[in-house]
Write a protein that holds these residues in place. Structure first.
Motif, PDB file in Angstrom:
ATOM      1  N   GLU A   1     -12.772   0.380  -5.165  1.00  0.00           N
ATOM      2  CA  GLU A   1     -11.916   1.463  -4.679  1.00  0.00           C
ATOM      3  C   GLU A   1     -12.317   1.862  -3.266  1.00  0.00           C
ATOM      4  O   GLU A   1     -13.490   2.082  -2.981  1.00  0.00           O
ATOM      5  CB  GLU A   1     -12.029   2.673  -5.600  1.00  0.00           C
TER       6      GLU A   1
ATOM      7  N   GLN B   1       7.010   4.652  -2.792  1.00  0.00           N
ATOM      8  CA  GLN B   1       6.093   5.507  -3.553  1.00  0.00           C
ATOM      9  C   GLN B   1       5.846   6.830  -2.819  1.00  0.00           C
ATOM     10  O   GLN B   1       5.688   7.880  -3.447  1.00  0.00           O
ATOM     11  CB  GLN B   1       4.778   4.758  -3.757  1.00  0.00           C
TER      12      GLN B   1
ATOM     13  N   ARG C   1      -6.789   7.015  -1.708  1.00  0.00           N
ATOM     14  CA  ARG C   1      -7.513   6.212  -2.685  1.00  0.00           C
ATOM     15  C   ARG C   1      -6.765   4.894  -2.817  1.00  0.00           C
ATOM     16  O   ARG C   1      -5.575   4.881  -3.143  1.00  0.00           O
ATOM     17  CB  ARG C   1      -7.587   6.925  -4.034  1.00  0.00           C
ATOM     18  N   VAL C   2      -7.453   3.832  -2.552  1.00  0.00           N
ATOM     19  CA  VAL C   2      -6.843   2.508  -2.605  1.00  0.00           C
ATOM     20  C   VAL C   2      -7.646   1.657  -3.582  1.00  0.00           C
ATOM     21  O   VAL C   2      -8.795   1.306  -3.317  1.00  0.00           O
ATOM     22  CB  VAL C   2      -6.811   1.856  -1.212  1.00  0.00           C
ATOM     23  N   GLU C   3      -7.020   1.340  -4.696  1.00  0.00           N
ATOM     24  CA  GLU C   3      -7.687   0.534  -5.712  1.00  0.00           C
ATOM     25  C   GLU C   3      -7.425  -0.943  -5.431  1.00  0.00           C
ATOM     26  O   GLU C   3      -6.273  -1.344  -5.206  1.00  0.00           O
ATOM     27  CB  GLU C   3      -7.174   0.915  -7.098  1.00  0.00           C
ATOM     28  N   SER C   4      -8.492  -1.723  -5.443  1.00  0.00           N
ATOM     29  CA  SER C   4      -8.366  -3.144  -5.108  1.00  0.00           C
ATOM     30  C   SER C   4      -9.291  -3.983  -5.966  1.00  0.00           C
ATOM     31  O   SER C   4     -10.141  -3.462  -6.696  1.00  0.00           O
ATOM     32  CB  SER C   4      -8.709  -3.364  -3.631  1.00  0.00           C
TER      33      SER C   4
ATOM     34  N   ARG D   1      -4.221  -2.924  -5.697  1.00  0.00           N
ATOM     35  CA  ARG D   1      -3.551  -2.607  -6.964  1.00  0.00           C
ATOM     36  C   ARG D   1      -2.767  -1.306  -6.889  1.00  0.00           C
ATOM     37  O   ARG D   1      -1.710  -1.176  -7.500  1.00  0.00           O
ATOM     38  CB  ARG D   1      -4.597  -2.531  -8.075  1.00  0.00           C
ATOM     39  N   HIS D   2      -3.278  -0.340  -6.132  1.00  0.00           N
ATOM     40  CA  HIS D   2      -2.593   0.950  -6.086  1.00  0.00           C
ATOM     41  C   HIS D   2      -3.059   1.732  -4.865  1.00  0.00           C
ATOM     42  O   HIS D   2      -4.221   1.666  -4.483  1.00  0.00           O
ATOM     43  CB  HIS D   2      -2.873   1.757  -7.356  1.00  0.00           C
ATOM     44  N   VAL D   3      -2.123   2.461  -4.259  1.00  0.00           N
ATOM     45  CA  VAL D   3      -2.425   3.335  -3.117  1.00  0.00           C
ATOM     46  C   VAL D   3      -1.971   4.742  -3.474  1.00  0.00           C
ATOM     47  O   VAL D   3      -0.828   4.950  -3.885  1.00  0.00           O
ATOM     48  CB  VAL D   3      -1.693   2.873  -1.836  1.00  0.00           C
ATOM     49  N   SER D   4      -2.859   5.710  -3.337  1.00  0.00           N
ATOM     50  CA  SER D   4      -2.490   7.107  -3.582  1.00  0.00           C
ATOM     51  C   SER D   4      -3.202   7.993  -2.563  1.00  0.00           C
ATOM     52  O   SER D   4      -4.083   7.536  -1.827  1.00  0.00           O
ATOM     53  CB  SER D   4      -2.864   7.526  -5.006  1.00  0.00           C
TER      54      SER D   4
ATOM     55  N   ASP E   1       7.208  -1.290  -1.495  1.00  0.00           N
ATOM     56  CA  ASP E   1       6.839  -0.581  -2.723  1.00  0.00           C
ATOM     57  C   ASP E   1       6.012   0.661  -2.400  1.00  0.00           C
ATOM     58  O   ASP E   1       6.231   1.740  -2.968  1.00  0.00           O
ATOM     59  CB  ASP E   1       6.052  -1.509  -3.660  1.00  0.00           C
ATOM     60  N   VAL E   2       5.062   0.499  -1.483  1.00  0.00           N
ATOM     61  CA  VAL E   2       4.231   1.648  -1.093  1.00  0.00           C
ATOM     62  C   VAL E   2       5.075   2.687  -0.366  1.00  0.00           C
ATOM     63  O   VAL E   2       4.929   3.894  -0.596  1.00  0.00           O
ATOM     64  CB  VAL E   2       3.051   1.191  -0.213  1.00  0.00           C
TER      65      VAL E   2
END
Length: 404
Positions: free
Chosen positions: A155, A185, A148-151, A138-141, A181-182
């Motif tokens: 996490e 970002q 932090r990789v939300e999946s 869902r998101h990589v930061s 996209d990543v």
């Protein structure tokens, strides 16, 4: 959020369970890293399974840097020099997988592409790699020294992330813009992704004759600009395909002409002049059919609109007919798109990456590999080998992030 485990803080998280991702995971795992592979599809290696008619053209003996396209044309040299076709063949030998060479250095499995996937899974298991399928990112930061990789599986907090989620080709297998996209970002530039190794279409009224030849195939020389390929051409209901056309499609840009020689290595004008001098009563369709498929011969002859025997043809008309067959110039109106493209041209700009490690220069611990980056190989096992070589380079480099 789902229950967290030790596996949610691995040394290396690989996003994408294709050829490049699995090779990266194996390489990092073999160097003592805890590794998790996250694949959004129901199984890993789906592109491997459908490739090469189900037998996977896994590499090529003629591996050379000049057989890859990239805006950064020397980028591939480092990874290719450190992981060669013989290295992959040694892996096949270890797993007793039989293979054969077809043509032009192209190597295929004797039995099934599934042998390759099974081999990679066995290597992952031996290296302690954990694989999660049907898992969405869902998101990589990035926070401090960790990501932090939300999946959908919770996490993850890996020390390194290897992005191996591919390009846009073959969307039915789940292709997406995730890698791009990543990249954006993290302020990594992306070169416009376009279909490559893809059939070309011709939608102008004057090109209607092409579609009447659907199913006809023959060896040709196809060129675009200064690049040419001698391979088979296939006429289709939409335009042109076959190995020669797929190869040249990677070099073609909208508005450019594609030239075709349908009798490479021969002088058709001289052959036809020989028939004229011999007093041949054959008309153009039969004359051309001596060297070209019958339907193609009839179509080319009809375009010159003469039903006289070859013995009565003027020299200039013979030259014009030969020119039509050996120096045909066509203007494609487009391609069949990502649905029919074998790979993606363009992608993550390799000038932002280390050619040795595949790491993003400005983001320590973030690696990008395989089809996601701006490297496109020729047809014939080159793109799979790029997956192995780039994955190996990233997996090796990611080992430096292993917990002490």
């Amino acid at each position: 959020m789902k229950h967290q485990t030790a596996w949610h803080a691995p040394d290396v998280l690989v996003i994408g369970g294709g050829a490049a991702g699995l090779m990266a995971a194996i390489t990092a795992g073999q160097r003592g890293c805890s590794v998790v592979v996250v694949e959004h599809g129901p199984e890993v290696g789906r592109k491997i399974l459908i490739s090469g008619g189900g037998r996977c053209n896994f590499t090529n003996t003629e591996m050379r840097a000049d057989r890859f396209l990239s805006a950064n044309r020397h980028f591939v040299k480092s990874a290719l020099s450190r992981y060669k076709p013989e290295d992959f063949l040694a892996l096949l030998a270890k797993h007793s997988i039989a293979w054969h060479e077809k043509k032009l250095g192209q190597l295929f499995c004797d039995h099934s592409a599934r042998d390759i996937v099974s081999m990679l899974l066995a290597e992952c298991a031996a290296a302690g790699v954990r694989i999660l399928t049907d898992t969405r990112i869902r998101h990589v930061s990035r926070s401090g020294d960790a990501f932090r990789v939300e999946s959908s599986a919770g996490e993850f907090q890996p020390k390194a992330v290897i992005l191996a989620s591919g390009g846009l080709s073959i969307p039915k297998l789940g292709a997406s813009s995730f890698a791009y996209d990543v990249a954006r970002q993290f302020d990594v530039p992306v070169i416009k992704p376009e279909p490559a190794l893809v059939p070309l279409v011709f939608d102008q009224p004057e090109d209607g004759w092409l579609k009447t030849l659907a199913g006809v195939s023959l060896p040709v020389r196809v060129s675009c600009g200064k690049t040419a390929f001698d391979e088979a051409l296939l006429f289709t209901h939409r335009g042109l395909s076959g190995p020669a056309l797929l190869q040249i499609s990677s070099y073609w840009q909208a508005g450019q002409a594609v030239k075709m020689d349908m009798l490479p290595g021969q002088d058709l004008a001289a052959l036809l002049m020989g028939l004229k001098k011999a007093g041949s009563k054959a008309k153009a369709p039969a004359a051309l059919a001596r060297w070209l498929p019958q339907r193609l011969a009839a179509t080319l002859a009809a375009q010159k609109a003469s039903d006289r025997p070859m013995a009565e043809w003027a020299d200039k008309d013979i030259q014009a007919l030969a020119q039509r067959a050996q120096n045909m110039q066509l203007f494609p109106t487009g391609t069949e798109g990502f649905a029919k493209a074998e790979v993606t041209r363009g992608g993550v700009d390799t000038r932002a990456l280390s050619s040795r490690s595949m790491q993003v220069e400005s983001v320590p611990g973030l690696f990008m590999v395989g089809e996601a980056v701006d490297v496109t190989g020729w047809l014939g096992g080159y793109n799979f080998h790029w997956a192995w070589a780039s994955g190996h380079a990233a997996g090796e480099a990611a080992a430096q992030f292993r917990a002490g």
